[in-house]
Design a protein around this motif. Sequence first.
Motif, PDB file in Angstrom:
ATOM      1  N   GLY A  53       0.783  -1.222   0.000  1.00 52.11           N
ATOM      2  CA  GLY A  53       0.000   0.000   0.000  1.00 52.11           C
ATOM      3  C   GLY A  53       0.816   1.273   0.000  1.00 52.11           C
ATOM      4  N   GLU A  54       2.097   1.215  -0.346  1.00 48.20           N
ATOM      5  CA  GLU A  54       2.944   2.414  -0.390  1.00 48.20           C
ATOM      6  C   GLU A  54       2.814   3.257   0.887  1.00 48.20           C
ATOM      7  OE1 GLU A  54       4.800   3.651  -3.175  1.00 48.20           O
ATOM      8  OE2 GLU A  54       4.492   1.769  -4.229  1.00 48.20           O
ATOM      9  N   PRO A  55       3.249   2.733   2.035  1.00 46.96           N
ATOM     10  CA  PRO A  55       3.094   3.489   3.285  1.00 46.96           C
ATOM     11  C   PRO A  55       3.993   4.727   3.311  1.00 46.96           C
ATOM     12  CG  PRO A  55       4.458   1.571   3.651  1.00 46.96           C
ATOM     13  CD  PRO A  55       3.955   1.470   2.249  1.00 46.96           C
ATOM     14  N   SER A  56       3.524   5.752   4.008  1.00 49.27           N
ATOM     15  CA  SER A  56       4.350   6.942   4.206  1.00 49.27           C
ATOM     16  C   SER A  56       5.437   6.607   5.227  1.00 49.27           C
ATOM     17  CB  SER A  56       3.497   8.117   4.698  1.00 49.27           C
ATOM     18  OG  SER A  56       3.009   7.836   5.994  1.00 49.27           O
ATOM     19  N   VAL A  57       6.360   7.520   5.419  1.00 50.32           N
ATOM     20  CA  VAL A  57       7.457   7.288   6.362  1.00 50.32           C
ATOM     21  C   VAL A  57       6.910   7.079   7.771  1.00 50.32           C
ATOM     22  CG1 VAL A  57       9.508   8.303   7.415  1.00 50.32           C
ATOM     23  CG2 VAL A  57       9.133   8.527   4.963  1.00 50.32           C
ATOM     24  N   SER A  58       5.962   7.913   8.176  1.00 55.36           N
ATOM     25  CA  SER A  58       5.407   7.771   9.524  1.00 55.36           C
ATOM     26  C   SER A  58       4.627   6.466   9.678  1.00 55.36           C
ATOM     27  CB  SER A  58       4.529   8.975   9.875  1.00 55.36           C
ATOM     28  OG  SER A  58       3.423   9.052   9.012  1.00 55.36           O
ATOM     29  N   GLN A  59       3.909   6.046   8.651  1.00 58.91           N
ATOM     30  CA  GLN A  59       3.194   4.766   8.711  1.00 58.91           C
ATOM     31  C   GLN A  59       4.170   3.602   8.781  1.00 58.91           C
ATOM     32  OE1 GLN A  59       0.904   5.071   5.130  1.00 58.91           O
ATOM     33  NE2 GLN A  59      -0.934   5.778   6.207  1.00 58.91           N
ATOM     34  N   LEU A  60       5.239   3.666   8.002  1.00 61.44           N
ATOM     35  CA  LEU A  60       6.243   2.603   8.023  1.00 61.44           C
ATOM     36  C   LEU A  60       6.925   2.528   9.380  1.00 61.44           C
ATOM     37  CD1 LEU A  60       7.869   0.411   6.619  1.00 61.44           C
ATOM     38  CD2 LEU A  60       9.376   2.186   5.741  1.00 61.44           C
ATOM     39  N   LEU A  61       7.245   3.670   9.963  1.00 65.82           N
ATOM     40  CA  LEU A  61       7.861   3.679  11.291  1.00 65.82           C
ATOM     41  C   LEU A  61       6.908   3.116  12.346  1.00 65.82           C
ATOM     42  CD1 LEU A  61       9.728   7.094  11.263  1.00 65.82           C
ATOM     43  CD2 LEU A  61      10.760   4.817  11.349  1.00 65.82           C
ATOM     44  N   GLU A  62       5.630   3.440  12.255  1.00 66.80           N
ATOM     45  CA  GLU A  62       4.650   2.929  13.215  1.00 66.80           C
ATOM     46  C   GLU A  62       4.479   1.417  13.070  1.00 66.80           C
ATOM     47  OE1 GLU A  62       2.116   2.529  16.264  1.00 66.80           O
ATOM     48  OE2 GLU A  62       3.316   4.279  15.777  1.00 66.80           O
ATOM     49  N   ARG A  63       4.417   0.924  11.837  1.00 69.66           N
ATOM     50  CA  ARG A  63       4.311  -0.530  11.606  1.00 69.66           C
ATOM     51  C   ARG A  63       5.538  -1.253  12.155  1.00 69.66           C
ATOM     52  NH1 ARG A  63       2.351  -1.226   5.331  1.00 69.66           N
ATOM     53  NH2 ARG A  63       0.462   0.025   5.487  1.00 69.66           N
ATOM     54  N   THR A  64       6.704  -0.694  11.889  1.00 71.15           N
ATOM     55  CA  THR A  64       7.947  -1.295  12.365  1.00 71.15           C
ATOM     56  C   THR A  64       7.999  -1.280  13.886  1.00 71.15           C
ATOM     57  OG1 THR A  64       9.049  -0.528  10.368  1.00 71.15           O
ATOM     58  CG2 THR A  64      10.457  -1.209  12.184  1.00 71.15           C
ATOM     59  N   ARG A  65       7.584  -0.183  14.489  1.00 71.16           N
ATOM     60  CA  ARG A  65       7.571  -0.072  15.956  1.00 71.16           C
ATOM     61  C   ARG A  65       6.654  -1.119  16.570  1.00 71.16           C
ATOM     62  NH1 ARG A  65       4.147   2.287  19.381  1.00 71.16           N
ATOM     63  NH2 ARG A  65       4.941   2.997  21.367  1.00 71.16           N
ATOM     64  N   ARG A  66       5.431  -1.245  16.040  1.00 73.87           N
ATOM     65  CA  ARG A  66       4.485  -2.225  16.579  1.00 73.87           C
ATOM     66  C   ARG A  66       5.022  -3.648  16.424  1.00 73.87           C
ATOM     67  NH1 ARG A  66      -0.084  -1.827  13.345  1.00 73.87           N
ATOM     68  NH2 ARG A  66       0.432   0.187  12.521  1.00 73.87           N
ATOM     69  N   THR A  67       5.595  -3.946  15.273  1.00 75.89           N
ATOM     70  CA  THR A  67       6.119  -5.284  15.019  1.00 75.89           C
ATOM     71  C   THR A  67       7.291  -5.603  15.936  1.00 75.89           C
ATOM     72  OG1 THR A  67       5.435  -5.129  12.703  1.00 75.89           O
ATOM     73  CG2 THR A  67       7.071  -6.802  13.249  1.00 75.89           C
ATOM     74  N   ALA A  68       8.219  -4.670  16.088  1.00 72.46           N
ATOM     75  CA  ALA A  68       9.399  -4.901  16.925  1.00 72.46           C
ATOM     76  C   ALA A  68       9.024  -5.059  18.391  1.00 72.46           C
ATOM     77  CB  ALA A  68      10.401  -3.762  16.753  1.00 72.46           C
ATOM     78  N   LEU A  69       8.126  -4.213  18.886  1.00 71.11           N
ATOM     79  CA  LEU A  69       7.719  -4.314  20.286  1.00 71.11           C
ATOM     80  C   LEU A  69       6.945  -5.597  20.561  1.00 71.11           C
ATOM     81  CD1 LEU A  69       6.739  -0.626  21.108  1.00 71.11           C
ATOM     82  CD2 LEU A  69       8.804  -1.873  21.770  1.00 71.11           C
ATOM     83  N   ALA A  70       6.103  -6.019  19.618  1.00 68.21           N
ATOM     84  CA  ALA A  70       5.360  -7.272  19.793  1.00 68.21           C
ATOM     85  C   ALA A  70       6.309  -8.468  19.787  1.00 68.21           C
ATOM     86  CB  ALA A  70       4.315  -7.423  18.698  1.00 68.21           C
ATOM     87  N   ALA A  71       7.324  -8.435  18.935  1.00 65.63           N
ATOM     88  CA  ALA A  71       8.289  -9.538  18.889  1.00 65.63           C
ATOM     89  C   ALA A  71       9.105  -9.610  20.177  1.00 65.63           C
ATOM     90  CB  ALA A  71       9.216  -9.379  17.690  1.00 65.63           C
ATOM     91  N   GLN A  72       9.511  -8.473  20.703  1.00 67.07           N
ATOM     92  CA  GLN A  72      10.278  -8.458  21.950  1.00 67.07           C
ATOM     93  C   GLN A  72       9.422  -8.878  23.133  1.00 67.07           C
ATOM     94  OE1 GLN A  72      11.949  -4.542  22.131  1.00 67.07           O
ATOM     95  NE2 GLN A  72      13.490  -4.992  20.577  1.00 67.07           N
ATOM     96  N   GLU A  73       8.146  -8.551  23.093  1.00 64.76           N
ATOM     97  CA  GLU A  73       7.247  -8.925  24.171  1.00 64.76           C
ATOM     98  C   GLU A  73       7.035 -10.433  24.232  1.00 64.76           C
ATOM     99  OE1 GLU A  73       2.587  -8.117  24.962  1.00 64.76           O
ATOM    100  OE2 GLU A  73       3.809  -6.360  24.507  1.00 64.76           O
ATOM    101  N   HIS A  74       7.074 -11.081  23.078  1.00 63.63           N
ATOM    102  CA  HIS A  74       6.823 -12.519  23.003  1.00 63.63           C
ATOM    103  C   HIS A  74       8.069 -13.296  22.579  1.00 63.63           C
ATOM    104  CE1 HIS A  74       2.610 -11.683  23.548  1.00 63.63           C
ATOM    105  NE2 HIS A  74       2.636 -10.847  22.526  1.00 63.63           N
ATOM    106  N   GLN A  75       9.257 -12.831  22.954  1.00 62.66           N
ATOM    107  CA  GLN A  75      10.481 -13.453  22.494  1.00 62.66           C
ATOM    108  C   GLN A  75      10.733 -14.835  23.087  1.00 62.66           C
ATOM    109  OE1 GLN A  75      13.958 -11.199  23.463  1.00 62.66           O
ATOM    110  NE2 GLN A  75      13.282 -10.815  25.551  1.00 62.66           N
ATOM    111  N   ASP A  76      10.042 -15.200  24.171  1.00 65.72           N
ATOM    112  CA  ASP A  76      10.243 -16.514  24.774  1.00 65.72           C
ATOM    113  C   ASP A  76       9.442 -17.607  24.064  1.00 65.72           C
ATOM    114  OD1 ASP A  76      11.949 -15.439  26.630  1.00 65.72           O
ATOM    115  OD2 ASP A  76      10.354 -15.074  28.093  1.00 65.72           O
ATOM    116  N   LEU A  77       8.495 -17.219  23.224  1.00 62.66           N
ATOM    117  CA  LEU A  77       7.665 -18.194  22.522  1.00 62.66           C
ATOM    118  C   LEU A  77       8.347 -18.613  21.232  1.00 62.66           C
ATOM    119  CD1 LEU A  77       4.231 -16.436  22.952  1.00 62.66           C
ATOM    120  CD2 LEU A  77       5.174 -18.277  24.313  1.00 62.66           C
ATOM    121  N   PRO A  78       8.211 -19.883  20.834  1.00 65.40           N
ATOM    122  CA  PRO A  78       8.817 -20.311  19.582  1.00 65.40           C
ATOM    123  C   PRO A  78       8.083 -19.741  18.371  1.00 65.40           C
ATOM    124  CG  PRO A  78       7.706 -22.150  20.629  1.00 65.40           C
ATOM    125  CD  PRO A  78       7.603 -20.979  21.546  1.00 65.40           C
TER     126      PRO A  78
END
Length: 78
Positions: A53-78
């Motif tokens: 969907g051709e995200p803007s810079v702010s949308q891309l940063l928000e998507r990346t932030r949500r993804t990174a924080l969710a991965a770190q929150e659940h890093q103990d799960l396989p």
Amino acid sequence: MTVLAAWAAVLARLSGQDDLVIGVPSANRGRREIEGLIGFFVNSLPLRLELSGEPSVSQLLERTRRTALAAQEHQDLP
């Protein structure tokens, strides 16, 4: 997260793919008992970044932030 978002944008442009998986290192020391141990406890977390969907810079940063924080929150799960 800014560097990760920029790297995802470069990889998406070079590969022509909208859906990327990038592995990032994690210290893997989530419990207090192992914080003082000496050794290499690094684990790789796969982050799935969707650039459709051709995200803007702010949308891309928000998507990346949500993804990174969710991965770190659940890093103990396989």
